[in-house]
Design an enzyme around this catalytic site. Sequence first.
Site, short mmCIF file in Angstrom:
data_model
loop_
_atom_site.label_atom_id
_atom_site.label_comp_id
_atom_site.label_asym_id
_atom_site.label_seq_id
_atom_site.Cartn_x
_atom_site.Cartn_y
_atom_site.Cartn_z
N LYS A 1 26.38 -25.62 -30.42
CA LYS A 1 26.80 -25.50 -29.02
C LYS A 1 28.20 -26.11 -28.83
O LYS A 1 29.01 -26.05 -29.75
CB LYS A 1 25.78 -26.16 -28.09
CG LYS A 1 24.35 -25.73 -28.38
CD LYS A 1 23.42 -26.08 -27.27
CE LYS A 1 22.00 -25.82 -27.71
NZ LYS A 1 21.08 -25.76 -26.59
N HIS B 1 22.51 -15.85 -26.17
CA HIS B 1 21.86 -17.15 -25.97
C HIS B 1 21.60 -17.35 -24.47
O HIS B 1 22.40 -16.94 -23.64
CB HIS B 1 22.74 -18.27 -26.51
CG HIS B 1 22.02 -19.58 -26.60
ND1 HIS B 1 21.81 -20.39 -25.50
CD2 HIS B 1 21.43 -20.20 -27.65
CE1 HIS B 1 21.13 -21.46 -25.89
NE2 HIS B 1 20.88 -21.38 -27.17
N GLU C 1 21.93 -19.79 -22.60
CA GLU C 1 22.98 -20.51 -21.87
C GLU C 1 24.11 -19.56 -21.49
O GLU C 1 24.74 -19.73 -20.45
CB GLU C 1 23.49 -21.70 -22.72
CG GLU C 1 22.45 -22.82 -22.75
CD GLU C 1 22.48 -23.68 -24.00
OE1 GLU C 1 23.46 -23.63 -24.76
OE2 GLU C 1 21.48 -24.40 -24.22
C1 PEP Z 1 19.29 -23.61 -28.94
O1 PEP Z 1 20.16 -23.96 -28.16
O2 PEP Z 1 19.35 -22.50 -29.48
C2 PEP Z 1 18.17 -24.52 -29.18
C3 PEP Z 1 17.10 -24.04 -29.74
O3 PEP Z 1 18.33 -25.82 -28.79
P1 PEP Z 1 17.30 -27.05 -29.05
O4 PEP Z 1 16.88 -26.99 -30.51
O5 PEP Z 1 18.11 -28.27 -28.78
O6 PEP Z 1 16.16 -26.86 -28.15
#
Ligand code: PEP
Length: 250
Positions: A11, A94, A96
Amino acid sequence: MRKYIIAGNWKMNMTASETKKLTEELNSAKKCGQQTVIICPPFTSLATANDLLVGSAIRLGAQNCHFAPKGAFTGEISIPMLQECGCEYVIIGHSERRQFFGENNAFINQKLMALLEGGLSPILCIGETLDERQNGKTKAVLETQLAECLKDVTEAKSIIIAYEPVWAIGTGVSASTEQITETHYFIHSWLEKSFLNVAVPILYGGSVNDNNAGEILSIPHVDGALIGGASLVAEKFASIISTAEKLTDR
Ligand code: PEP
């Protein structure tokens, strides 16, 4: 024999100098063994990571791309730019990006088609929100995401799907074994029907860590994991790779 894809989504974390440290730690922490291990640093760290991964089995991926090869798209990064940085994989769709940047399935489909055309592997993220799960809409949401994001795909060979329930991302609460079993089976069946004879790997993502990886990776039709938080700590990411390696050896 079961082999896994273990991918780290960094990220918006890790400057170039921090990337150097983490990549060096990962290089010396653990052999990838039979697993496909991918790290996806931010754009500004890709060149640094690529230099450090020469001779390493760890593969490089990006977290996003634009579908056009070049042009007037201020702030965007093209697929040829990523290829020159050594990227073989790109995360698209994703949650986000869907939630904070308004990306929809049609836009994600354009990226997916461009990646296939360019010879890179898309890691296509799909997943339902908590509200959608609680209202019994999970399968319908996933089916729409799959159908619209994979529209016009005839050759699914290099596509990787990441099932990431939105409510499990970054919350410390992963989906339960029952939920993952049922949902991965549903996605697997959909893909099998759509792309006969092509095995499309399905990763699980959402609060995977070094403690729960063994249980999650043992679930049928879980072909690996997409990992956010735990991929930023070399020992945790290396421990997840070790867990995958042990399951493969069994
Ligand atoms: C992601 O952002 O793809 C993810 C799975 O994050 P986390 O492992 O922190 O839940």
